[in-house]
Design a protein around this motif. Structure first.
Motif, PDB file in Angstrom:
ATOM      1  N   VAL A 126      89.209 -88.810 -28.614  1.00  3.84           N
ATOM      2  CA  VAL A 126      88.536 -87.500 -28.684  1.00  3.84           C
ATOM      3  C   VAL A 126      87.095 -87.755 -29.100  1.00  3.84           C
ATOM      4  CG1 VAL A 126      88.456 -85.263 -29.864  1.00  3.84           C
ATOM      5  CG2 VAL A 126      90.667 -86.363 -29.431  1.00  3.84           C
ATOM      6  N   TYR A 127      86.120 -87.392 -28.241  1.00  2.00           N
ATOM      7  CA  TYR A 127      84.729 -87.611 -28.653  1.00  2.00           C
ATOM      8  C   TYR A 127      83.993 -86.315 -28.924  1.00  2.00           C
ATOM      9  CZ  TYR A 127      83.424 -86.857 -23.730  1.00  2.00           C
ATOM     10  OH  TYR A 127      83.252 -86.326 -22.476  1.00  2.00           O
ATOM     11  N   ARG A 128      84.704 -85.218 -28.772  1.00  2.80           N
ATOM     12  CA  ARG A 128      84.080 -83.933 -29.084  1.00  2.80           C
ATOM     13  C   ARG A 128      85.202 -82.935 -29.318  1.00  2.80           C
ATOM     14  NH1 ARG A 128      78.690 -82.263 -26.950  1.00  2.80           N
ATOM     15  NH2 ARG A 128      78.574 -80.076 -27.562  1.00  2.80           N
ATOM     16  N   GLU A 129      85.057 -82.109 -30.305  1.00  2.17           N
ATOM     17  CA  GLU A 129      86.056 -81.064 -30.552  1.00  2.17           C
ATOM     18  C   GLU A 129      85.316 -79.849 -31.075  1.00  2.17           C
ATOM     19  OE1 GLU A 129      89.435 -82.170 -32.856  1.00  2.17           O
ATOM     20  OE2 GLU A 129      90.281 -80.146 -32.742  1.00  2.17           O
ATOM     21  N   GLU A 130      85.569 -78.699 -30.467  1.00  2.00           N
ATOM     22  CA  GLU A 130      84.853 -77.489 -30.896  1.00  2.00           C
ATOM     23  C   GLU A 130      85.756 -76.271 -30.785  1.00  2.00           C
ATOM     24  OE1 GLU A 130      81.040 -76.751 -29.044  1.00  2.00           O
ATOM     25  OE2 GLU A 130      80.471 -78.848 -29.389  1.00  2.00           O
ATOM     26  N   LYS A 131      85.287 -75.214 -31.443  1.00  2.00           N
ATOM     27  CA  LYS A 131      86.021 -73.946 -31.362  1.00  2.00           C
ATOM     28  C   LYS A 131      85.791 -73.309 -29.993  1.00  2.00           C
ATOM     29  CE  LYS A 131      85.959 -72.305 -36.053  1.00  2.00           C
ATOM     30  NZ  LYS A 131      85.126 -71.513 -36.922  1.00  2.00           N
ATOM     31  N   THR A 132      86.782 -72.600 -29.510  1.00  2.69           N
ATOM     32  CA  THR A 132      86.600 -71.793 -28.315  1.00  2.69           C
ATOM     33  C   THR A 132      87.475 -70.559 -28.485  1.00  2.69           C
ATOM     34  OG1 THR A 132      86.600 -71.793 -25.895  1.00  2.69           O
ATOM     35  CG2 THR A 132      88.432 -72.903 -26.933  1.00  2.69           C
ATOM     36  N   SER A 133      87.457 -69.688 -27.547  1.00  2.00           N
ATOM     37  CA  SER A 133      88.360 -68.543 -27.618  1.00  2.00           C
ATOM     38  C   SER A 133      88.734 -68.198 -26.189  1.00  2.00           C
ATOM     39  CB  SER A 133      87.637 -67.380 -28.302  1.00  2.00           C
ATOM     40  OG  SER A 133      88.466 -66.251 -28.198  1.00  2.00           O
ATOM     41  N   ARG A 134      89.905 -68.638 -25.788  1.00  2.00           N
ATOM     42  CA  ARG A 134      90.284 -68.427 -24.388  1.00  2.00           C
ATOM     43  C   ARG A 134      91.730 -67.923 -24.319  1.00  2.00           C
ATOM     44  NH1 ARG A 134      86.187 -69.080 -21.560  1.00  2.00           N
ATOM     45  NH2 ARG A 134      87.350 -67.888 -20.055  1.00  2.00           N
ATOM     46  N   LEU A 135      91.963 -67.069 -23.340  1.00  2.00           N
ATOM     47  CA  LEU A 135      93.323 -66.599 -23.094  1.00  2.00           C
ATOM     48  C   LEU A 135      93.722 -67.078 -21.718  1.00  2.00           C
ATOM     49  CD1 LEU A 135      93.529 -62.906 -24.266  1.00  2.00           C
ATOM     50  CD2 LEU A 135      95.096 -64.741 -24.854  1.00  2.00           C
ATOM     51  N   MET A 136      94.731 -67.901 -21.656  1.00  2.00           N
ATOM     52  CA  MET A 136      95.153 -68.469 -20.384  1.00  2.00           C
ATOM     53  C   MET A 136      96.467 -67.799 -19.964  1.00  2.00           C
ATOM     54  SD  MET A 136      92.653 -70.436 -20.749  1.00  2.00           S
ATOM     55  CE  MET A 136      92.725 -71.053 -19.098  1.00  2.00           C
ATOM     56  N   THR A 137      96.523 -67.415 -18.720  1.00  2.00           N
ATOM     57  CA  THR A 137      97.777 -66.860 -18.233  1.00  2.00           C
ATOM     58  C   THR A 137      98.187 -67.631 -16.980  1.00  2.00           C
ATOM     59  OG1 THR A 137      98.965 -64.842 -17.674  1.00  2.00           O
ATOM     60  CG2 THR A 137      96.698 -64.972 -16.885  1.00  2.00           C
ATOM     61  N   SER A 138      99.136 -67.083 -16.246  1.00  2.00           N
ATOM     62  CA  SER A 138      99.515 -67.771 -15.009  1.00  2.00           C
ATOM     63  C   SER A 138      99.582 -66.729 -13.908  1.00  2.00           C
ATOM     64  CB  SER A 138     100.869 -68.465 -15.146  1.00  2.00           C
ATOM     65  OG  SER A 138     101.863 -67.510 -15.373  1.00  2.00           O
ATOM     66  N   TRP A 139      99.439 -67.219 -12.706  1.00  2.00           N
ATOM     67  CA  TRP A 139      99.490 -66.360 -11.536  1.00  2.00           C
ATOM     68  C   TRP A 139     100.789 -65.545 -11.550  1.00  2.00           C
ATOM     69  CZ3 TRP A 139     101.947 -64.720  -7.369  1.00  2.00           C
ATOM     70  CH2 TRP A 139     101.186 -64.128  -6.370  1.00  2.00           C
ATOM     71  N   GLY A 140     101.906 -66.251 -11.821  1.00  2.00           N
ATOM     72  CA  GLY A 140     103.224 -65.603 -11.753  1.00  2.00           C
ATOM     73  C   GLY A 140     103.387 -64.514 -12.805  1.00  2.00           C
ATOM     74  N   ARG A 141     102.855 -64.758 -13.988  1.00  2.00           N
ATOM     75  CA  ARG A 141     103.024 -63.785 -15.075  1.00  2.00           C
ATOM     76  C   ARG A 141     102.238 -62.506 -14.778  1.00  2.00           C
ATOM     77  NH1 ARG A 141     104.500 -60.503 -17.376  1.00  2.00           N
ATOM     78  NH2 ARG A 141     104.838 -60.101 -19.585  1.00  2.00           N
ATOM     79  N   LEU A 142     101.040 -62.699 -14.238  1.00  3.20           N
ATOM     80  CA  LEU A 142     100.205 -61.541 -13.914  1.00  3.20           C
ATOM     81  C   LEU A 142     100.800 -60.779 -12.727  1.00  3.20           C
ATOM     82  CD1 LEU A 142      97.705 -60.662 -15.336  1.00  3.20           C
ATOM     83  CD2 LEU A 142      96.327 -62.042 -13.778  1.00  3.20           C
ATOM     84  N   TYR A 143     101.307 -61.523 -11.764  1.00  2.00           N
ATOM     85  CA  TYR A 143     101.924 -60.897 -10.586  1.00  2.00           C
ATOM     86  C   TYR A 143     103.082 -60.000 -11.030  1.00  2.00           C
ATOM     87  CZ  TYR A 143     104.616 -60.551  -6.254  1.00  2.00           C
ATOM     88  OH  TYR A 143     105.329 -60.088  -5.173  1.00  2.00           O
ATOM     89  N   ARG A 144     103.927 -60.549 -11.929  1.00  2.00           N
ATOM     90  CA  ARG A 144     105.096 -59.786 -12.364  1.00  2.00           C
ATOM     91  C   ARG A 144     104.648 -58.496 -13.066  1.00  2.00           C
ATOM     92  NH1 ARG A 144     109.015 -62.582 -16.559  1.00  2.00           N
ATOM     93  NH2 ARG A 144     107.886 -61.314 -18.023  1.00  2.00           N
ATOM     94  N   ALA A 145     103.628 -58.629 -13.921  1.00  2.00           N
ATOM     95  CA  ALA A 145     103.160 -57.445 -14.668  1.00  2.00           C
ATOM     96  C   ALA A 145     102.570 -56.389 -13.733  1.00  2.00           C
ATOM     97  CB  ALA A 145     102.115 -57.869 -15.697  1.00  2.00           C
ATOM     98  N   LEU A 146     101.881 -56.823 -12.692  1.00  2.00           N
ATOM     99  CA  LEU A 146     101.223 -55.861 -11.791  1.00  2.00           C
ATOM    100  C   LEU A 146     102.179 -55.280 -10.761  1.00  2.00           C
ATOM    101  CD1 LEU A 146      97.908 -57.840 -11.210  1.00  2.00           C
ATOM    102  CD2 LEU A 146      98.055 -55.532 -12.170  1.00  2.00           C
ATOM    103  N   ARG A 147     103.209 -56.016 -10.467  1.00  2.00           N
ATOM    104  CA  ARG A 147     104.181 -55.546  -9.471  1.00  2.00           C
ATOM    105  C   ARG A 147     105.119 -54.509 -10.084  1.00  2.00           C
ATOM    106  NH1 ARG A 147     107.656 -58.010  -5.122  1.00  2.00           N
ATOM    107  NH2 ARG A 147     108.738 -56.122  -4.537  1.00  2.00           N
ATOM    108  N   ALA A 148     105.449 -54.710 -11.392  1.00  2.00           N
ATOM    109  CA  ALA A 148     106.465 -53.874 -12.041  1.00  2.00           C
ATOM    110  C   ALA A 148     106.187 -52.368 -11.936  1.00  2.00           C
ATOM    111  CB  ALA A 148     106.624 -54.291 -13.502  1.00  2.00           C
ATOM    112  N   PRO A 149     104.943 -51.902 -12.104  1.00  2.59           N
ATOM    113  CA  PRO A 149     104.752 -50.445 -12.070  1.00  2.59           C
ATOM    114  C   PRO A 149     104.905 -49.828 -10.682  1.00  2.59           C
ATOM    115  CG  PRO A 149     102.837 -51.576 -13.067  1.00  2.59           C
ATOM    116  CD  PRO A 149     103.701 -52.619 -12.448  1.00  2.59           C
ATOM    117  N   LEU A 150     104.928 -50.641  -9.625  1.00  2.00           N
ATOM    118  CA  LEU A 150     104.980 -50.070  -8.268  1.00  2.00           C
ATOM    119  C   LEU A 150     106.423 -49.791  -7.850  1.00  2.00           C
ATOM    120  CD1 LEU A 150     102.484 -52.327  -6.247  1.00  2.00           C
ATOM    121  CD2 LEU A 150     102.029 -50.199  -7.470  1.00  2.00           C
ATOM    122  N   PRO A 151     106.692 -48.600  -7.292  1.00  2.00           N
ATOM    123  CA  PRO A 151     108.042 -48.351  -6.789  1.00  2.00           C
ATOM    124  C   PRO A 151     108.387 -49.372  -5.701  1.00  2.00           C
ATOM    125  CG  PRO A 151     106.648 -46.374  -6.656  1.00  2.00           C
ATOM    126  CD  PRO A 151     105.757 -47.499  -7.050  1.00  2.00           C
ATOM    127  N   ALA A 152     109.665 -49.777  -5.627  1.00  4.07           N
ATOM    128  CA  ALA A 152     110.061 -50.841  -4.683  1.00  4.07           C
ATOM    129  C   ALA A 152     109.631 -50.512  -3.259  1.00  4.07           C
ATOM    130  CB  ALA A 152     111.566 -51.046  -4.754  1.00  4.07           C
TER     131      ALA A 152
END
Ligand SMILES: Cc1cc2nc3c(=O)[nH]c(=O)nc-3n(C[C@H](O)[C@H](O)[C@H](O)COP(=O)(O)OP(=O)(O)OC[C@H]3O[C@@H](n4cnc5c(N)ncnc54)[C@H](O)[C@@H]3O)c2cc1C
Length: 416
Positions: free
Chosen positions: A83-109
């Motif tokens: 490790v030659y560098r370490e710093e603070k960051t603030s990131r939220l990582m998700t996945s394609w599948g998780r977002l897809y599921r969340a966005l698909r759920a509200p739509l009627p089949a």
């Protein structure tokens, strides 16, 4: 006023964002996706921006701990794994599948139709008709084309828009947390990792796991590795074991075993052993050639392009999905006015400079990678500017830069 009808072509994240946002404004929406199978299984990590989380919140999706993995530190590893560098960051990582599921759920089949490949569009003053490969026809007041980088709709209205290959590919790999050796997991799993082999960029971070789980032990580790690749080599990578050439997009299972073996050997040679081990253990890494694409126009009567169908910015700003969300939010707002044509015109006046601005920003970030295919003495100062400080600064300021591009586009659109 009876609900107006929107036809959304493309059932990926861009299409789902548009569908949810239009529904929130009272539109009756149907999404048409050409794939016959549900898309949940598409696996890739995604970084987010606060602008995306705000829009998700607006449609009732709260980005809680079940949606993603929060990271507060990044580390840079050299080829020996130090490790030659370490710093603070603030990131939220998700996945394609998780977002897809969340966005698909509200739509009627019944509002999400699989196995519906759009063939062409007809429109007149009264409405727009989508004609599918099955021969079925659907009518609406508005058609939103969220059909991706090789958009059928864009092809019909803007046949001469070209994709520009940036001269490099992104190799991608994702491994279940449980498959990662414990010592490596302990050392790097909850870190955003950078490696900078000469002329390349390797990023790695945790994301929700195979079943979209964010609990410790059930997450996954995601790798994006940018590698300069000349067009001839790219053509070879896209040729399967039978000799069939697949254009610039070979399906991952058809990548030749010798190609997979070679990239795994290169990982061992060039990147830190901790992340090389994760890459090598991934059964089938795959690659995506990196392109830029800009549409000079995005509105054609009642037809509107959004997401990658409209503009493709290289992934360095990590904002493809955020861009699709911002565009869709602005479209839903513009289309909810009584005068649809005037609303769509206003929408286009903001969307075009926003898309161009993002493409330019991401092109700047990737200039060093593209320039690797030129002799060093022919590279510009900007193309030579590359060190860990530059990479980290660009990374940490991406949300701010995205905000500036959006602000500039909105200001341009507001000019009389
Ligand atoms: C290496 C890499 C890393 C990335 N990382 C990030 C990141 O961290 N964060 C981020 O926000 N973005 C990232 N992106 C960008 C992001 O993936 C895209 O911008 C986003 O997925 C675009 O979504 P879309 O819905 O517009 O297009 P797509 O996801 O391409 O969807 C288009 C859909 O339309 C369907 N379709 C196509 N033609 C038809 C037709 N004729 N009829 C019906 N359906 C059709 C397709 O099957 C597909 O489902 C990355 C991209 C790459 C290449």
């Amino acid at each position: 006023m009876p609900a107006r009808r929107a036809l959304v072509v493309g059932g990926s994240l861009g299409g789902l964002l548009a569908a949810n946002l239009l529904r929130s404004k009272g539109w009756d929406v149907t999404v048409f996706e050409r794939n016959a199978e549900d898309l949940t299984g598409r696996g890739a990590g995604l970084s987010t921006h606060p602008q995306l989380l705000d829009i998700l919140h607006r449609i009732g999706i709260d980005f809680d701990e079940s949606m993603g993995v929060k990271l507060d530190r990044f580390i840079c590893l050299d080829a020996s794994g130090r490790v030659y560098r370490e710093e603070k960051t603030s990131r939220l990582m998700t996945s394609w599948g998780r977002l897809y599921r969340a966005l698909r759920a509200p739509l009627p089949a019944e509002s999400y139709r699989l196995a519906m490949a759009l063939a062409k569009i007809e429109q007149d003053a009264a409405g727009v008709t989508a004609i599918f490969a099955t021969g079925e026809r659907f009518e609406g007041d508005l058609l939103v084309a969220a059909d991706g980088v090789r958009s059928t709709v864009r092809e019909q209205f803007l046949g001469d828009v070209e994709l520009h290959y940036a001269g490099y590919v992104a190799w991608r790999a994702m491994l279940d947390e449980s498959e990662i050796p414990p010592a490596i997991r302990q050392e790097i799993f909850e870190r955003y990792v950078f490696c900078l082999p000469e002329g390349e960029l390797f990023l790695a971070y945790p994301v929700p796991g195979r079943n979209n789980e964010t609990r410790a032990g059930e997450r996954a580790y995601n790798i994006v590795w940018y590698r300069p690749t000349d067009p001839k080599t790219l053509a070879d990578l896209c040729t399967d074991a039978t000799g069939k050439y697949h254009g610039s997009a070979i399906p991952p299972p058809l990548i030749r075993p010798d190609v997979t073996a070679a990239i795994k050997a290169t990982a061992r040679e060039l990147v830190a052993p901790q992340v090389a081990e994760i890459f090598v253990r991934t059964p089938q890494p795959f690659f995506q050639p990196i392109f830029d694409m800009e549409s000079p126009r995005t509105v054609f009567g009642r037809v509107v392009l959004v997401g990658d169908a409209a503009f493709v910015a290289r992934p360095h700003v990590g904002a493809g999905v955020t861009k699709a969300a911002l565009e869709s939010a602005s479209l839903a707002e513009a289309a909810s006015t009584r005068d649809l044509a005037a609303g769509l015109l206003r929408f286009e006046q903001e969307q075009v400079p926003f898309g161009r601005g993002l493409v330019a920003l991401a092109r700047q970030e990737g200039a060093y990678l593209s320039a690797q295919l030129k002799p060093r003495e022919q590279r510009t100062a900007a193309e030579l500017k590359w060190d860990v400080d530059h990479v980290l600064l660009a990374h940490n300021s991406r949300t701010e830069r995205l905000r500036e591009v959006l602000h500039a586009a909105r200001s341009a659109a507001a000019q009389p």
